[in-house]
Scaffold this motif. Structure first.
Motif: not given
Lengths: 404, 200
Positions: A100-101, A103, A106, A152, A155-156, A159-160, A162, A164, A167-168, A171
């Motif tokens: 739900r959260a 993006d 992306l 890229l 990364f998208m 990040w998209a 949402r 953790k 995202l970690l 990275m």
């Protein structure tokens, strides 16, 4: 664009794909032909590599199974041959869960752009004597620019989501991809130096012929080329997130990383992109180091060039699978240490080695063994010194709980 | 062919404006990458194949990562990625338009008043080989100087980032921020973030 089949000489088998293309395109009016032949090239590339992807997954599961003493998929179709299509239908009919959260744009764009960017690199690979989708003067740069852009997408995805963990993991994946980009590019530079061109077709042509009548002039069969080939393949393993460098998407590390929030066909797209990327990098390795479509011996040239390319490509891909079944996964610190402390210095020294090889091109007779000897020493000595230095204090292994 | 250039220029402008207007820093960065791709497309349109692909390699592959990492690592909380600006007052819009107008007039007058050489009958064909020979021949000093400057910058960055004598970092550095990320879940779907919000 590749030339007309009618203007080319050579055996019929060699020209067969072009004759087929011209026959197909010939039905159209003159003004549309260039467009149609480009579309045809794209369709053939996607079709061929799509099928390769499907059967590579099956081959991988079968071979991994055999190595681990189990049969692998053997129920769908004859000996499991329809398994990839069953998997495809399964992935397509699964629910597409988007957090739900997240993006949303992306989150959807990431797998799509990843597949697209993994595919476009194939356009500059010469698959046969006359088979290259687009001939570019700076083809190598194009290939690696397309490859660098895949970061890229990762990364998208991370990040998209949402999430953790995503995202970690993204990275960490980026750290890995950027680290291994350096040895990958550095191992290509010697080839450019020796071939004197960035065009993939000309690099393959530069590897034609045989020394002493039997030793192919493939770059992998010279000391500097062998070293560059090894570095390239290790970096290619890491770039395509393959085992033993599969930390970005491994189940044991950060719950499958940037793929955590993906399901259904988007998840399948990530895997498709992985296999496309692996195939593209292997094809590039064949082009740069293994003589591309050149036959290994003169009398074997009756077999058409694209068949030779396919053999070499399949050989490398099976090597990837074999490595996956054999080696344990690296830890993240070992992974980056391998790139920066081992592969990059080796590749840099190898650059000097290639410069020496280029300068000593006129050595003959008594000097020829000396040339090979110095070049081989420039490969072996840094390898030994560096590996000894990096292993200092790490071994031998102590079996604390097992009886000795 | 001019239509292609117009489309490319329009693409660059639209993505650049969108990047500036977007409130989300990550979206801005990604839109900016699209602008860079458009510029690479412009190079390709002029026939400068080598420049186009190196531009894509360096900017889309490298610089974009630097930008994204910088955004992520300098923002401790996820919510900070969205700029918390008040609604735009009319004065700011007018000021922005004025700035655009001034820059456009300076650039425009420079373009209008300067005399360009007549275009050659046929565009010079510059192969990658010729480019390399030029770079390693007449322009080798410039190339070396650029290399030295970049190496110095790299060494400076290493000096700032490397741990000091006692193993301590001299300044709060990049790696420390990742630990704070779990704190940064916003509008969480996970119950964990709900609990965090409750205790706060």
């Amino acid at each position: 664009m590749t030339p007309d089949a009618a203007t080319l000489a050579g055996p019929w088998l060699e020209r067969a794909p072009l004759i087929a293309r011209d026959w197909l395109v010939g039905w159209l009016p003159e003004s549309l032909r260039w467009f149609a032949s480009s579309l045809l090239a794209i369709a053939v590339l996607i079709g061929a590599f799509g099928l390769l992807f499907a059967y590579l997954t099956l081959a991988e599961r079968k071979i991994l199974g055999r190595i681990q003493n189990r049969p692998g998929p053997n129920r769908t179709g004859w000996a499991g041959l329809l398994q990839p299509f069953a998997d495809g239908v399964k992935a397509l009919t699964k629910e597409d869960v988007v957090p739900r959260a997240a993006d949303k744009v992306l989150h959807t764009l990431a797998p799509v752009s990843l597949v697209a960017l993994s595919l476009i690199g194939l356009a500059v690979i010469p698959f046969g004597r006359h088979l290259v989708a687009i001939e570019l003067d700076a083809a190598l740069l194009y290939f690696f620019a397309a490859g660098a852009a895949t970061e890229l997408s990762i990364f998208m995805a991370g990040w998209a989501s949402r999430n953790k963990y995503s995202l970690l993991a993204a990275m960490r994946a980026l750290a890995q991809l950027i680290s291994y980009e350096v040895p990958l590019l550095l191992s290509v530079v010697p080839v450019v130096l020796l071939a004197g061109t960035l065009s993939t077709t000309e690099i393959v042509v530069a590897q034609g012929g045989w020394g002493f009548g039997f030793w192919p002039h493939w770059f992998a069969l010279t000391p500097w080329g062998f070293s560059a080939f090894a570095v390239f393949m290790i970096a290619a393993l890491a770039e395509s997130n393959r085992s033993p460098f599969d930390l970005p998407e491994a189940e044991s590390e950060l719950i499958a990383g940037h793929l955590t929030e993906y399901s259904g066909f988007k998840y399948a797209l990530f895997f498709m992109a992985e296999y496309f990327g692996m195939a593209a990098l292997s094809a590039m390795a064949v082009t740069l180091f293994l003589g591309g479509w050149q036959a290994p011996a003169a009398f074997l040239e009756v077999i058409p060039s694209y068949a030779w390319f396919t053999f070499k490509l399949l050989g490398l891909l099976l090597g990837f699978i074999w490595i996956r079944a054999t080696f344990p996964r690296l830890r993240i610190d070992q992974l980056t240490r391998l790139a920066w402390k081992f592969l990059v210095p080796i590749a840099l020294i190898n650059l000097g080695n290639a410069a020496f090889w280029s300068l000593s091109g006129s050595w003959t007779g008594f000097w020829l063994p000396l040339r090979w000897g110095i070049s081989a020493a420039l490969v072996v000595i840094p390898f030994l010194v560096l590996s000894r230095a990096l292993y200092a204090g790490l071994g031998p292994r102590v079996y604390r709980y097992a009886p000795s | 062919m001019n239509l292609v250039f117009a489309l490319l220029a329009l693409f660059c402008l639209v993505t650049a404006v969108a990047a500036v207007v977007s409130r989300n820093l990550i979206h801005s960065a990604l839109l900016f990458v699209l602008t860079w791709l458009g510029i690479a497309g412009c190079y390709l349109w002029t026939g400068a194949e080598f420049v186009a692909f190196s531009h894509a390699l360096v900017y889309v592959g490298g610089i974009s990562m630097v930008v994204l990492f910088a955004v992520l690592l300098t923002r401790p909380a996820r919510a900070d990625e969205v700029a918390a600006l008040p609604p735009v007052p009319i004065e700011r819009i007018l000021g922005g338009l004025l700035a655009v107008f001034m820059v456009a007039s300076v650039l425009g007058s420079a373009i209008v008043t300067s005399r360009f050489a007549a275009p050659a009958a046929s565009a010079p064909v510059l192969t990658v080989r010729r480019l390399g020979e030029l770079l390693a021949g007449p322009h080798v000093i410039a190339l070396l100087l650029v290399g030295v400057i970049l190496t110095t910058a790299l060494l400076g960055a290493l000096l700032i980032a490397a741990p000091g004598p006692g193993g301590r970092r001299p300044a709060p550095a990049a790696g420390a921020d990742l630990e704070e990320l779990p704190d940064a879940t916003d509008r969480g779907t996970a119950s964990e973030s709900m609990r965090e919000r409750g205790t706060r």
